[in-house]
Design an enzyme around this catalytic site. Structure first.
Site, mmCIF file in Angstrom:
data_model
loop_
_atom_site.group_PDB
_atom_site.id
_atom_site.type_symbol
_atom_site.label_atom_id
_atom_site.label_comp_id
_atom_site.label_asym_id
_atom_site.label_seq_id
_atom_site.Cartn_x
_atom_site.Cartn_y
_atom_site.Cartn_z
ATOM 1 N N GLU A 37 -2.076 51.269 -28.715
ATOM 2 C CA GLU A 37 -3.294 51.338 -27.899
ATOM 3 C C GLU A 37 -4.052 52.608 -28.270
ATOM 4 O O GLU A 37 -3.679 53.337 -29.183
ATOM 5 C CB GLU A 37 -2.929 51.367 -26.405
ATOM 6 N N ASP A 72 -6.255 59.668 -20.766
ATOM 7 C CA ASP A 72 -7.106 58.895 -21.682
ATOM 8 C C ASP A 72 -8.464 59.539 -21.947
ATOM 9 O O ASP A 72 -9.510 58.873 -21.853
ATOM 10 C CB ASP A 72 -7.347 57.492 -21.116
#
Length: 530
Positions: A251, A77
């Site tokens: 997401e 991420d």
């Protein structure tokens, strides 16, 4: 060349004004000519350009030329920022939720050598955070460095009193330490079905308005941030959260802007699965609407799996863009074993984004060999080169699985009276030892021979050999092309193969380098599909 002119300090007449204008035109021409000649005399290399205005090296790479992953360890991420000409990457520590209690950061002046900054924010600094500290998003404003993060993996049906969501921390330096700015989540509830995670913060250059884009569980929102950057603003219609969910959104929100166009980007698919990927939409406004254009990054079974959840770097003053993302190495089975990579991101003439190719390269400029696994021998990086000490047999493999390929490297300093060094490809069964594998090996010996052979669990079969010119202290450029059953071996002359054969013994596998009965030095390793 120097040109000098005297201009009277008195009030200029029409004649003197005309003379001044002529001198200015002449000086401008001289400056342009000198600039053009200087550029011609110092043309940019493949890997760097010089920014004359600031005398800085501009990273102009095709990928992480020093190898992906570009840092060591399990991370995911990533988001990015550039502070004072230093590139920063802020990732998630990729472990189980219970172990995700801290955030590290990495900085680099050139996107090659990275410095690790440990524990820039931990749950000890956030009273309401327990675990699952995810996806930090950095930004600078008003003399402060802000870091937005998700924590606690809050669910929509969470019991009363359970706290979680998106928090905001602040620091005086990019590396922290960061402390919780408000003592509670900035966004702690579901709005429009969006889980409060995976945020990105964007300041529009039109009016200076800051926005936070976020969302999990297949819903995305945008909200305004007030000038203080630690509170949510209100839209003109009185609302605070607007849903902007495009098709296939899951997401990993990300917003960038180029040539007046807003690009909303996100991850789709399941983060543990083969469908995890990155897609994008385009709009004329920061609020959308955002209609999905295309998928631009997805897994490659030859390179890595589950590629997604990214950040973007735009080199200031250029149209050079990189996508920084996480992916899972082919040999890893643990879902949390994710690593950080970056590749070049190109735009088409119409402003759309071209599909990203995950390239495999390593020039060892960072002094490391993160993506290599060794079997036998002693391997080390010195002076930006991979060295194999003299041994009976040693191999170093990249975590790849290529079928058809173009495999390039340079080999030098081959030692050992009867030794050789070369490239291994379509290799399997690697864990059984240096000489116990299945696959092809193309080698060069100091005696002036290039050869191609194959190993099959300890059984060696020579396929073909040819003579090459030998020079002292020579560096050989060797290339393997393998398309189906046709295999070609090139040495230095990349237009005319030294060896061309047909063999169907092995169809795909890992790529690597190796030595037998000697040692060698390797550099400029590159593996690609034809």
């Amino acid at each position: 060349m120097f040109v000098m002119a005297y201009i009277s300090p008195l009030e200029p007449t029409a004649t003197t004004r005309s003379s001044i204008q002529l001198w200015l035109i002449f000086l401008t021409k001289i400056f342009v000519l000198n600039h053009i000649m200087g550029f011609a005399m110092s043309r940019p290399t493949q890997t760097s350009l010089i920014n004359n205005q600031h005398d800085q090296i501009i990273p102009d790479y095709t990928t992480s030329e020093a190898g992906n992953p570009f840092i060591e360890g399990w991370y995911a991420d990533p988001d990015t920022e550039i502070y004072d000409s230093i590139y920063w990457v802020y990732p998630t520590a990729s472990y189980s939720y219970e172990q995700q209690t801290y955030l590290d950061a990495f900085s680099s002046p050139d996107l090659i050598k990275w410095t690790k900054h440990r524990n820039i924010l931990t749950t000890d600094n956030v009273s309401w955070a327990v675990n699952a500290m995810w996806a930090p998003a950095p930004i600078y404003r008003n003399g402060k460095y802000f870091l937005y993060f998700g924590a606690n993996d809050i669910m929509e049906d969470a019991p009363e009193g359970v706290v979680g969501g998106i928090g905001v921390a602040v620091a005086d330096k990019p590396e922290g330490p960061y402390v919780d700015a408000i003592g509670e989540p900035l966004i702690g509830e579901y709005h429009n079905g969006a889980q409060p995670i995976d945020q990105d913060v964007f300041i529009d250059d039109v009016d200076g308005q800051a926005y936070i884009y976020y969302g999990g569980h297949s819903h995305a929102n945008v909200a305004k941030l007030n000038e203080d950057m630690i509170s949510i603003g209100t839209f003109d219609d009185g609302t605070q959260f607007k849903e902007i969910t495009p098709e296939n959104y899951v997401e990993g929100s990300q917003m960038i802007k180029r040539n007046g166009i807003y690009y909303f980007m996100w991850s789709e698919g399941v983060w543990t699965g083969p469908d995890y990927s990155v897609s994008y939409a385009m709009s004329d406004t920061p609020l959308g609407p955002f209609k999905r254009v295309a998928k631009i990054l997805e897994q490659d079974d030859s390179v890595a799996r589950s590629s997604g959840h990214h950040g973007v770097i735009n080199i200031p003053g250029t149209d050079i863009w990189y996508i920084v993302y996480h992916r899972r190495p082919l040999s890893e089975t643990d879902d949390n074993h994710r690593v950080l990579a970056y590749d070049r991101m190109y735009f088409n003439e119409d402003g759309t984004i071209a599909p990203v190719t995950m390239l495999v390269k390593d020039n060892f400029a960072n002094g490391e060999m993160f993506n290599w696994k060794t079997y036998g021998g002693d391997w080390f990086v010195v002076d930006h080169k991979l060295n194999a000490a003299e041994s009976i047999g040693a191999r170093a493999f990249l975590d790849t699985n290529f079928a058809d390929l173009v495999f390039d490297a340079t080999i030098s300093n081959i030692t050992g009276d009867s030794g050789d060094a070369g490239l291994v490809f379509r290799a399997t069964d690697l864990s059984t030892g240096a000489d116990e594998f299945k696959g092809y090996y193309a080698g060069i010996s100091p005696a002036g021979v290039v050869f191609l052979g194959k190993a099959d669990s300890g059984t060696w079969t020579s396929i073909y050999e040819a003579g090459i010119d030998i020079f002292s202290d020579v560096q050989y450029r060797i290339r393997i092309t393998a398309v189906g059953s046709k295999i070609s071996v090139f040495v230095d002359d990349l237009d005319n193969a030294k060896i061309v054969v047909t063999d169907e013994s092995f169809t795909r596998g890992a790529t690597g380098v190796g030595v037998r009965y000697g040692g060698a030095t390797f550099d400029s390793v590159s593996v690609a599909k034809p």
